[in-house]
Write an enzyme that holds these catalytic residues in place. Structure first.
Site, PDB file in Angstrom:
ATOM      1  N   CYS A  68      -2.348   3.802  -4.872  1.00 21.25           N
ATOM      2  CA  CYS A  68      -1.345   4.804  -5.244  1.00 21.25           C
ATOM      3  C   CYS A  68      -0.207   4.111  -5.989  1.00 21.25           C
ATOM      4  O   CYS A  68       0.635   3.451  -5.371  1.00 21.25           O
ATOM      5  CB  CYS A  68      -0.847   5.499  -3.968  1.00 21.25           C
ATOM      6  N   CYS A  71       3.301   5.179  -5.182  1.00 19.29           N
ATOM      7  CA  CYS A  71       3.751   4.773  -3.843  1.00 19.29           C
ATOM      8  C   CYS A  71       4.033   3.267  -3.778  1.00 19.29           C
ATOM      9  O   CYS A  71       5.038   2.836  -3.221  1.00 19.29           O
ATOM     10  CB  CYS A  71       2.691   5.078  -2.792  1.00 19.29           C
ATOM     11  N   ASP A  72       3.117   2.466  -4.310  1.00 15.92           N
ATOM     12  CA  ASP A  72       3.176   1.010  -4.097  1.00 15.92           C
ATOM     13  C   ASP A  72       3.578   0.223  -5.340  1.00 15.92           C
ATOM     14  O   ASP A  72       3.700  -1.001  -5.282  1.00 15.92           O
ATOM     15  CB  ASP A  72       1.804   0.508  -3.609  1.00 15.92           C
TER      16      ASP A  72
END
Ligand SMILES: Cc1cc2nc3c(=O)[nH]c(=O)nc-3n(C[C@H](O)[C@H](O)[C@H](O)COP(=O)(O)OP(=O)(O)OC[C@H]3O[C@@H](n4cnc5c(N)ncnc54)[C@H](O)[C@@H]3O)c2cc1C
Length: 240
Positions: A68, A71-72
């Site tokens: 992701c 997200c990361d």
């Protein structure tokens, strides 16, 4: 949040849903512990990222392997990252990562992208994105965390290792909808067709979070869906 909901009468049960009959006014949900009958059902079974299936892939999640970008991505500021995939999600991940990382290398098994044209133009203009066409990632190289990947050319069979700090696997997601047994309308990727009001093709059945058709699959959008589904279910029951 759970404690607060339970204070107001909500009950939590832990069980796996095997089967559902959603056709009648009363819905039947068969689980590993018991059968529940309800006037409404909210489906929140999520979607799992597709994995490459490589040795140590699971163990390296959070240690260089990610699924992701939104997200990361921030963990890879000024680093070198590889993005695997050639569809819209891989390309939009690569564009996002190019704003954070020093270099982004897109590895794609074909010699053209499946992503739509609008993304191509943006990609070609981005200086820190490189391509490895006709290549697959067939091995993860690691010490305490990922340090590189071994690529295999799908045309010549030639192999080479590229050093990188991160690998973003962007080859799609699989929504958890198999157990629905075609009762609800799904899109061509298997997501439950439902808009912002979370209503599905069956009255009284709502889909929230990653399992429904939506543009951004994040915790905050899933939680917002939950609030909406409860609101819609309350209205539905009021009209019964
Ligand atoms: C690697 C990774 C990192 C991420 N990082 C972030 C982040 O930093 N920030 C962010 O906002 N979002 C992040 N996301 C996205 C976020 O996790 C999802 O958007 C969010 O969890 C969706 O919530 P959900 O409730 O729809 O689904 P999930 O959180 O996937 O929950 C679905 C639940 O349903 C259960 N379930 C499935 N089938 C059945 C069944 N038949 N019976 C009973 N239970 C079942 C599952 O066991 C699971 O507990 C990340 C996603 C991934 C994959």
């Amino acid at each position: 949040m759970q404690k607060q909901a339970e204070k107001f009468g909500a009950k939590s049960e832990y069980a796996e849903v095997f089967n559902m009959d959603l056709t009648g006014k009363l819905k039947r949900v068969e689980t590993s512990s018991e059968i529940y009958i309800g006037k409404t059902v909210v489906i929140a079974t999520g979607a799992n990222p597709r994995e490459l299936g490589l040795a140590k892939e699971k163990e390296l999640i959070g240690h260089g392997v990610a699924y992701c970008a939104s997200c990361d991505g921030m963990f890879y500021k000024d680093k070198i990252v590889v993005v695997v995939g050639g569809g819209n999600s891989a390309v939009s991940d690569a564009v996002l990562l190019s704003r954070i990382a020093k270099k982004v290398i897109i590895v794609h098994r074909r010699d053209t992208l499946r992503a739509t044209k609008i993304y191509h133009d943006q990609l070609m203009k981005t200086e820190n994105i490189e391509f490895r066409w006709n290549n697959t990632v067939n091995e993860l190289i690691y010490g305490e965390r990922l340090t590189g990947v071994r690529l295999k050319d799908t045309v010549t069979g030639e192999e080479n290792i590229i050093e990188c700090d991160g690998l973003f696997v962007s080859i799609g997601r699989k929504p958890t909808t198999d157990f629905l047994d075609n009762q609800i309308e799904l899109d061509n990727k298997g997501y439950i067709v439902a808009g912002e009001n979370t209503e599905t093709s069956i009255p009284g059945v709502y889909a929230v979070g990653d399992v429904r058709t939506k543009l951004l699959r994040q915790i905050v959008t899933a939680v917002a869906d939950g609030a909406m589904a409860v609101h819609m279910a309350e209205k539905y029951i009021g009209k019964m």
